[in-house]
Write a protein that holds these residues in place. Sequence first.
Motif, PDB file in Angstrom:
ATOM      1  N   LYS A  44       0.823  -1.208   0.000  1.00 52.67           N
ATOM      2  CA  LYS A  44       0.000   0.000   0.000  1.00 52.67           C
ATOM      3  C   LYS A  44       0.862   1.264   0.000  1.00 52.67           C
ATOM      4  O   LYS A  44       0.577   2.219  -0.735  1.00 52.67           O
ATOM      5  N   ARG A  45       1.917   1.260   0.800  1.00 56.11           N
ATOM      6  CA  ARG A  45       2.797   2.439   0.857  1.00 56.11           C
ATOM      7  C   ARG A  45       3.406   2.738  -0.505  1.00 56.11           C
ATOM      8  O   ARG A  45       3.423   3.882  -0.957  1.00 56.11           O
ATOM      9  N   ALA A  54       2.406   1.657  -3.550  1.00 54.12           N
ATOM     10  CA  ALA A  54       1.392   1.990  -4.555  1.00 54.12           C
ATOM     11  C   ALA A  54       0.813   3.388  -4.322  1.00 54.12           C
ATOM     12  O   ALA A  54       0.663   4.170  -5.267  1.00 54.12           O
ATOM     13  N   ASP A  55       0.501   3.712  -3.075  1.00 57.22           N
ATOM     14  CA  ASP A  55      -0.078   5.022  -2.767  1.00 57.22           C
ATOM     15  C   ASP A  55       0.892   6.155  -3.086  1.00 57.22           C
ATOM     16  O   ASP A  55       0.484   7.226  -3.543  1.00 57.22           O
ATOM     17  N   THR A  56       2.181   5.923  -2.845  1.00 56.42           N
ATOM     18  CA  THR A  56       3.177   6.980  -3.025  1.00 56.42           C
ATOM     19  C   THR A  56       3.572   7.178  -4.477  1.00 56.42           C
ATOM     20  O   THR A  56       3.749   8.317  -4.928  1.00 56.42           O
ATOM     21  N   THR A  72       2.202   5.439  -7.562  1.00 62.70           N
ATOM     22  CA  THR A  72       1.310   5.260  -8.698  1.00 62.70           C
ATOM     23  C   THR A  72       0.679   6.601  -9.068  1.00 62.70           C
ATOM     24  O   THR A  72       0.059   7.269  -8.238  1.00 62.70           O
ATOM     25  N   THR A  73       0.897   6.985 -10.328  1.00 64.20           N
ATOM     26  CA  THR A  73       0.363   8.239 -10.869  1.00 64.20           C
ATOM     27  C   THR A  73      -0.250   7.941 -12.234  1.00 64.20           C
ATOM     28  O   THR A  73      -0.290   6.793 -12.669  1.00 64.20           O
ATOM     29  N   PRO A 128      -3.389  -3.308  -3.361  1.00 63.98           N
ATOM     30  CA  PRO A 128      -3.997  -2.033  -2.958  1.00 63.98           C
ATOM     31  C   PRO A 128      -4.838  -1.450  -4.095  1.00 63.98           C
ATOM     32  O   PRO A 128      -4.552  -1.683  -5.271  1.00 63.98           O
ATOM     33  N   SER A 129      -5.836  -0.683  -3.757  1.00 64.90           N
ATOM     34  CA  SER A 129      -6.688  -0.086  -4.788  1.00 64.90           C
ATOM     35  C   SER A 129      -5.916   0.883  -5.669  1.00 64.90           C
ATOM     36  O   SER A 129      -6.261   1.090  -6.834  1.00 64.90           O
ATOM     37  N   SER A 130      -4.831   1.449  -5.129  1.00 66.69           N
ATOM     38  CA  SER A 130      -4.033   2.407  -5.897  1.00 66.69           C
ATOM     39  C   SER A 130      -3.029   1.728  -6.829  1.00 66.69           C
ATOM     40  O   SER A 130      -2.408   2.387  -7.657  1.00 66.69           O
TER      41      SER A 130
END
Length: 199
Positions: A120-121, A123-125, A127-128, A145-147
Amino acid sequence: ASTSDSIDPAAMDELISYLRTSGMYLVARLPAFRDNAFALEHPACGLALSSGALWTDESHCYWLDPGNETVMANLAQICRELTERGFDEVAFTDFYFPDSGSIVYNSTMSKSDSIKSAAKRLADTFTTDAFKVSFCADSLDFPLPSSAGHLFLSGVDPEQAGTLAKTAESAFGEGKLVFLTDSRDTRLEAASVIRGLDS
């Protein structure tokens, strides 16, 4: 790659530049927690035995602790470098905690939660719209993760492809599942497919 004994950095840069100007979509497939070189440079980051020695898998490779901040900083740096070099996506392999009773694990976070948190960390950080953080696995049990960009699934029986694609769509969303295979079986096209060059 810039410090590798087996890779010519200039030749690699030339290849990446050629692929980018040819309009190719660039995915770097790299190990996350199975990393001999990093474990040898940073022994405190490796998974250890009760003796203090680093644990190795059946191929005598060291694994890193997903909950270690230095390990996570290294994976973050990999994402930054790939973005700078023009890659569109990273697909992390070996993104799990090895199943061994020999590993001493002293953390308030469970092994599965440490993997979920690490995924999650990243992907969240990172993924753009221009770059995706994705993961390779051999089942849909991976805590995507959803991101995240994609879940690259390998070792799929073509007879199960349709069912897996539907399950993945309801669990992760449309377009998240990609089959990695050398099979030409058209049933695998129930989701996106990446095949080897020789298949």
